[in-house]
Structures are given as structure tokens and as C-alpha cells.
Design a protein around this motif. Structure first.
Motif, PDB file in Angstrom:
ATOM      1  N   MET A  13       0.604  -1.206  -0.090  1.00 50.06           N
ATOM      2  CA  MET A  13       0.140  -0.137  -0.043  1.00 50.06           C
ATOM      3  C   MET A  13       0.641   1.212   0.185  1.00 50.06           C
ATOM      4  O   MET A  13       0.532   2.197  -0.670  1.00 50.06           O
ATOM      5  N   ILE A  14       2.081   1.221   0.599  1.00 52.32           N
ATOM      6  CA  ILE A  14       2.926   2.331   0.853  1.00 52.32           C
ATOM      7  C   ILE A  14       3.507   2.554  -0.659  1.00 52.32           C
ATOM      8  O   ILE A  14       3.614   3.839  -1.016  1.00 52.32           O
ATOM      9  N   ASP A  15       3.715   1.744  -1.378  1.00 51.30           N
ATOM     10  CA  ASP A  15       4.365   1.882  -2.640  1.00 51.30           C
ATOM     11  C   ASP A  15       3.208   2.387  -3.635  1.00 51.30           C
ATOM     12  O   ASP A  15       3.515   3.314  -4.275  1.00 51.30           O
TER      13      ASP A  15
ATOM     14  N   ALA B 296       1.057   9.825  -5.391  1.00 52.24           N
ATOM     15  CA  ALA B 296       1.625  10.970  -5.316  1.00 52.24           C
ATOM     16  C   ALA B 296       2.387  11.677  -6.544  1.00 52.24           C
ATOM     17  O   ALA B 296       2.354  12.866  -6.748  1.00 52.24           O
ATOM     18  N   VAL B 297       3.313  10.626  -7.226  1.00 52.21           N
ATOM     19  CA  VAL B 297       3.811  10.987  -8.238  1.00 52.21           C
ATOM     20  C   VAL B 297       2.964  11.245  -9.306  1.00 52.21           C
ATOM     21  O   VAL B 297       3.376  12.438 -10.194  1.00 52.21           O
ATOM     22  N   PHE B 298       2.245  10.521  -9.601  1.00 47.00           N
ATOM     23  CA  PHE B 298       1.263  10.550 -10.744  1.00 47.00           C
ATOM     24  C   PHE B 298       0.515  11.947 -10.598  1.00 47.00           C
ATOM     25  O   PHE B 298       0.282  12.495 -11.652  1.00 47.00           O
TER      26      PHE B 298
ATOM     27  N   GLN C  33       4.774   1.755 -13.120  1.00 48.73           N
ATOM     28  CA  GLN C  33       4.410   0.652 -12.179  1.00 48.73           C
ATOM     29  C   GLN C  33       3.027   0.755 -11.713  1.00 48.73           C
ATOM     30  O   GLN C  33       2.231  -0.251 -11.403  1.00 48.73           O
ATOM     31  N   LEU C  34       2.575   2.001 -11.611  1.00 48.49           N
ATOM     32  CA  LEU C  34       0.984   2.317 -11.077  1.00 48.49           C
ATOM     33  C   LEU C  34       0.118   1.770 -12.296  1.00 48.49           C
ATOM     34  O   LEU C  34      -0.914   0.929 -11.847  1.00 48.49           O
ATOM     35  N   GLU C  35       0.405   2.057 -13.333  1.00 43.76           N
ATOM     36  CA  GLU C  35      -0.581   1.643 -14.618  1.00 43.76           C
ATOM     37  C   GLU C  35      -0.453   0.243 -14.456  1.00 43.76           C
ATOM     38  O   GLU C  35      -1.307  -0.712 -15.004  1.00 43.76           O
ATOM     39  N   THR C  36       0.828  -0.717 -14.529  1.00 45.79           N
ATOM     40  CA  THR C  36       0.782  -2.139 -14.441  1.00 45.79           C
ATOM     41  C   THR C  36       0.017  -2.650 -13.308  1.00 45.79           C
ATOM     42  O   THR C  36      -0.844  -3.755 -13.514  1.00 45.79           O
ATOM     43  N   LYS C  37      -0.019  -2.254 -12.242  1.00 39.08           N
ATOM     44  CA  LYS C  37      -0.484  -2.580 -10.975  1.00 39.08           C
ATOM     45  C   LYS C  37      -2.312  -2.519 -11.194  1.00 39.08           C
ATOM     46  O   LYS C  37      -2.813  -3.402 -10.770  1.00 39.08           O
ATOM     47  N   LEU C  38      -2.694  -1.483 -12.050  1.00 37.33           N
ATOM     48  CA  LEU C  38      -4.023  -1.104 -12.073  1.00 37.33           C
ATOM     49  C   LEU C  38      -4.532  -1.744 -13.353  1.00 37.33           C
ATOM     50  O   LEU C  38      -5.742  -1.903 -13.543  1.00 37.33           O
ATOM     51  N   SER C  39      -3.621  -2.023 -14.421  1.00 33.22           N
ATOM     52  CA  SER C  39      -3.657  -2.796 -15.417  1.00 33.22           C
ATOM     53  C   SER C  39      -4.479  -1.965 -16.334  1.00 33.22           C
ATOM     54  O   SER C  39      -5.512  -2.071 -17.155  1.00 33.22           O
ATOM     55  N   VAL C  40      -4.200  -0.449 -16.400  1.00 30.74           N
ATOM     56  CA  VAL C  40      -4.846   0.594 -17.356  1.00 30.74           C
ATOM     57  C   VAL C  40      -4.141   1.714 -17.618  1.00 30.74           C
ATOM     58  O   VAL C  40      -3.044   1.847 -16.778  1.00 30.74           O
ATOM     59  N   ALA C  41      -4.156   2.182 -18.591  1.00 28.46           N
ATOM     60  CA  ALA C  41      -3.344   3.356 -19.034  1.00 28.46           C
ATOM     61  C   ALA C  41      -3.991   4.634 -18.410  1.00 28.46           C
ATOM     62  O   ALA C  41      -4.959   4.823 -18.268  1.00 28.46           O
ATOM     63  N   LEU C  42      -2.943   5.302 -17.514  1.00 30.49           N
ATOM     64  CA  LEU C  42      -3.475   6.705 -16.955  1.00 30.49           C
ATOM     65  C   LEU C  42      -3.109   8.002 -17.760  1.00 30.49           C
ATOM     66  O   LEU C  42      -3.972   8.739 -17.529  1.00 30.49           O
ATOM     67  N   LEU C  43      -2.185   7.828 -18.472  1.00 32.68           N
ATOM     68  CA  LEU C  43      -1.633   8.802 -19.329  1.00 32.68           C
ATOM     69  C   LEU C  43      -1.155   8.333 -20.973  1.00 32.68           C
ATOM     70  O   LEU C  43      -0.811   7.614 -20.732  1.00 32.68           O
ATOM     71  N   TYR C  44      -1.916   9.050 -21.843  1.00 30.83           N
ATOM     72  CA  TYR C  44      -1.231   8.959 -23.116  1.00 30.83           C
ATOM     73  C   TYR C  44       0.049   9.922 -23.192  1.00 30.83           C
ATOM     74  O   TYR C  44      -0.059  11.079 -22.842  1.00 30.83           O
TER      75      TYR C  44
END
Length: 302
Positions: free
Chosen positions: A1-3, A9-11, A40-51
Motif C-alpha cells: 500500500m505504501i508503494d 502522489a508522483v502521478f 508501475q502504477l499503470e501495471t498494477k491497475l492494468s490500465v493506462a493513466l496517461l497517453y
């Protein structure tokens, strides 16, 4: 969860600054580390957050949803830290606003100035433009729009009613027969605003049958202010918000045609992202602007 919290926050910082490089500078880390966190966040969520492209970053729909949650998270953390350290809870942050350029002359500009005086730690980026810019693609927090009949939505709020007048230069009208009925307006030279074309103009008066006009434009301009100045320079007639022409009407440089007939007013409204937190500076801005303009709305608009 910390990661995940660190990555969110970086996103959020990437979206705030509009680029990986600027976010890296703000966080004092390398752009590659910023990119790694977002990936890494996009990989964990299995979605693209930014194009991503070489020139800009664009939020995806999933990214917009996460951004709302990220802002809530960051605001909650900042509030908690302020409470623990005893710091002031004065609102801070950056707010991007787009406004039609014609509203430079309206009370909205004074309302925004008053907002900044009340909340000086909020940095405002104001874009006065006649281009109707989408919020997500341009990373805009609040858009001030103008329309005749806006669609009702929880993330839209009317802030001002703007009366419209049909105006022309006094010198233009002196060379023509007096206008005694709206039907005679069709014989004049009309100046239209593109791409929003005035295809039909409905005029009303108590005791009279409504008059519907479809004037053909002699001139088209892509600026509402430019259209008015063309009319003031004797190029023809134009339908403009009352606040644009008020001074010249008082001085006699321009005249209002068929002034005893009414035209439907423009609705000036604020629009923001549907997932914006209620306690955000975006909502604070909308509420403050709306309250500042409440007097004008009670007076029947401008």
C-alpha cells in the motif's frame, strides 16, 4: 500500500506540472524515476493513466478518475499535517481557468481579482480565449462558458445572466431609415460570430407577436470583441452582451436597436471535472465567483 500511495502522489504531481521532467524537478528526483513510478502504477491497475507523446501528456478516462481520488488524498494529508503542526489552513495550490475573451469586460474579471485578493496563496493561470477548450485535454480545472440554454449537470453552475442588445454605430444608423419594427432589421448589414452562428433570433415584447429573424451575415468574425468593434466602426449591426456596449451606449457612440423588444439572455456558467472534490480549491473558486456575482443576477443580469 505504501508503494501505491507514493506512486499516486508522483502521478498527481506529473498531471499538476504537465510533464515528467517538470514533475521530477519539483520532486527532486530523476525523470526516469518519475516515469518508473507512473508505469508501475499503470501495471498494477492494468490500465493506462496517461497517453504520452513527445510534446504532451493527456489523461485517459481512468487517469481522470484516479486524479480526483489523488487530489482528495493529497488534500487530506496536507490538512492533517497542518492540524498537527498548527499551521494555517489557508487554501493553496494552482488553478487553471479558461474564460471567453469577451468576458474581460464583464464583472467576472473583478470577481476573479477579488478571489485572488482573498486567497493570495492560490496561483491562478487564466486563459482568456474565444476557443472552447476541453478540460481534460488542456489540463484545465475550471471553464467559464457562455450559451443560450446550457445542459444541466452537477458539475455546472450558472454564475451570471448577460442581457443581449442589437447595436450599431450611430453614424451607421443615421444614413438609414429609422427601425420601427424588428422585421426591418433584416435590411441591415449583420456581423456574425463564427463558428457559433446566429441562425435564428427571437424577439419578444408584451402585447406583440414574437418575431423570429434569420439574418444573413455580411461579415463573420471569430472574436466576439472584434465583432463588436466592427459594429462600432459602422460596418453593420451585431448582437452583443450588454456589458460590452454599456459605456459606448452611454456616450452615444452606438445605439441599441428595437430597445423595447427583448432577446433571450446568455447564460454564463462555470464547468469543472465531475470528480472534483467538494472541498477543493476548484469548488472554492466556483462558489466565491458565484457569490460575488449574486448581486448582478438578482438585478436581472447585465
Amino acid at each position: 500500500m505504501i508503494d501505491e500511495l507514493r506512486q499516486i502522489a508522483v502521478f498527481s504531481k506529473v498531471v499538476e506540472h504537465g510533464s515528467l521532467r517538470k514533475a521530477a524537478a519539483a520532486l527532486d528526483i530523476s525523470p526516469s524515476v518519475v516515469s518508473h513510478h507512473v508505469s508501475q502504477l499503470e501495471t498494477k491497475l492494468s490500465v493506462a493513466l496517461l497517453y504520452r507523446s513527445t510534446r504532451k501528456l493527456t489523461l485517459t478516462r481512468e487517469g481522470e478518475v484516479l486524479l480526483g481520488a489523488a487530489r482528495q488524498m493529497m488534500e487530506a494529508v496536507e490538512t492533517g499535517l497542518d492540524q498537527v503542526t498548527g499551521k494555517s489552513t489557508e487554501p493553496t495550490g494552482e488553478l487553471s481557468v479558461t474564460i471567453p475573451s469577451v468576458l474581460v469586460h464583464s464583472p467576472i474579471t473583478k470577481a476573479i481579482a477579488r478571489f485572488h485578493q482573498n486567497f493570495p496563496k492560490i496561483r491562478l493561470d487564466i486563459d482568456y480565449t474565444d476557443e472552447r477548450k476541453p478540460l481534460i485535454e488542456n489540463r484545465i480545472d475550471v471553464a467559464i462558458r457562455m450559451t443560450l440554454n446550457r445542459e444541466r449537470s452537477p458539475n455546472r453552475k450558472t454564475v451570471l445572466k448577460a442581457q443581449r442588445y442589437i447595436v450599431a454605430a450611430r453614424t451607421y444608423m443615421e444614413a438609414r431609415d429609422p427601425i420601427e419594427h424588428p422585421s426591418q432589421l433584416l435590411d441591415l448589414d449583420w456581423i456574425d460570430l463564427k463558428p457559433v452562428r446566429q441562425n435564428r433570433l427571437v424577439m419578444t415584447k408584451d402585447g406583440e407577436v414574437d418575431v423570429s429573424l434569420s439574418p444573413q451575415a455580411s461579415i463573420q468574425a471569430n472574436s466576439a470583441i472584434g465583432r463588436y468593434y466592427l459594429a462600432r466602426a459602422s460596418s453593420g449591426v451585431a448582437v452583443v452582451p450588454g456589458f460590452v456596449a454599456r459605456h459606448d451606449l452611454a456616450e452615444g457612440r452606438v445605439v441599441q436597436l428595437c430597445e423595447d423588444w427583448q432577446i433571450e439572455p446568455l447564460e454564463v456558467f462555470a464547468e469543472w471535472h465531475s470528480n472534483t472534490p467538494r472541498q477543493s480549491i476548484t469548488q472554492l473558486f466556483v462558489n466565491q465567483i458565484s457569490e460575488s456575482l449574486a448581486f448582478h443576477n438578482k438585478a436581472g443580469g447585465l
